[in-house]
Design a protein around this motif. Structure first.
Motif, PDB file in Angstrom:
ATOM      1  N   SER A 178       1.393  -1.151   0.041  1.00  0.00           N
ATOM      2  CA  SER A 178      -0.081   0.013  -0.079  1.00  0.00           C
ATOM      3  C   SER A 178       1.098   0.770  -0.079  1.00  0.00           C
ATOM      4  O   SER A 178       0.577   2.457   0.128  1.00  0.00           O
ATOM      5  N   ALA A 196      -2.347   1.638  -6.121  1.00  0.00           N
ATOM      6  CA  ALA A 196      -2.376   0.358  -6.591  1.00  0.00           C
ATOM      7  C   ALA A 196      -2.754   0.177  -7.371  1.00  0.00           C
ATOM      8  O   ALA A 196      -2.509   0.945  -8.658  1.00  0.00           O
ATOM      9  N   ARG A 197      -2.487  -0.980  -8.464  1.00  0.00           N
ATOM     10  CA  ARG A 197      -2.345  -1.727  -9.775  1.00  0.00           C
ATOM     11  C   ARG A 197      -3.503  -0.718 -10.791  1.00  0.00           C
ATOM     12  O   ARG A 197      -5.066  -1.263 -10.484  1.00  0.00           O
TER      13      ARG A 197
END
Length: 149
Positions: free
Chosen positions: A4, A8-9
């Motif tokens: 984190s 985020a992808r």
């Protein structure tokens, strides 16, 4: 620290064309890190980073890695003094590998065997590999004896 720490992808376009750092760690939580000499581009070593190692490298400007054999975070040069000062970090198009452009500290060696580069042997090309295949040491590469380090 967890993944984190980074964005985020996202989707394919965001990963390959966006400006957010979205590293893709493998199933073991690692990403390949290639250290190259900032001056001449020579590949010095290949190691792995977890999210914490990548974050510490970004924050401190010194190379941190995750040791798969010792199963722990380690700062390059913490024992030898051969710290890698990072001047640039590049991430590849799908964000699953990083290149660190570094300046060698200490004795000027990156390899734990005492060589400037971990890639101090050549594999001969043009012959069929077998059990007799012999690696060819780079005689021009300086080795610092362990007693000197």
């Amino acid at each position: 620290m967890s993944n984190s720490l980074f964005a985020a992808r996202g989707d394919h376009d965001a990963i390959e064309n966006g400006t957010a750092l979205m590293p893709r760690f493998d199933a073991d939580g690692l990403i390949v890190a290639i250290a190259t000499d900032a001056t001449d581009g020579e590949v010095l070593m290949v190691a792995y980073m977890d999210a914490e190692a990548l974050a510490r490298t970004i924050e401190t400007g010194e190379a941190w890695f995750y040791s798969r054999s010792r199963r722990r975070l380690w700062k390059k040069g913490e024992e030898s003094g051969n710290v890698l000062a990072v001047s640039d970090i590049r991430i590849d198009c799908d964000q699953d590998a990083v290149v660190l452009k570094v300046t060698l500290g200490g004795d000027g060696v990156a390899c734990h065997q005492g060589y400037r580069s971990c890639f101090y042997r050549s594999v001969p090309i043009g012959t069929a590999p077998d059990a007799e295949l012999s690696l060819e040491p780079d005689t021009a590469m300086k080795r610092v004896k362990r007693a000197e380090r």
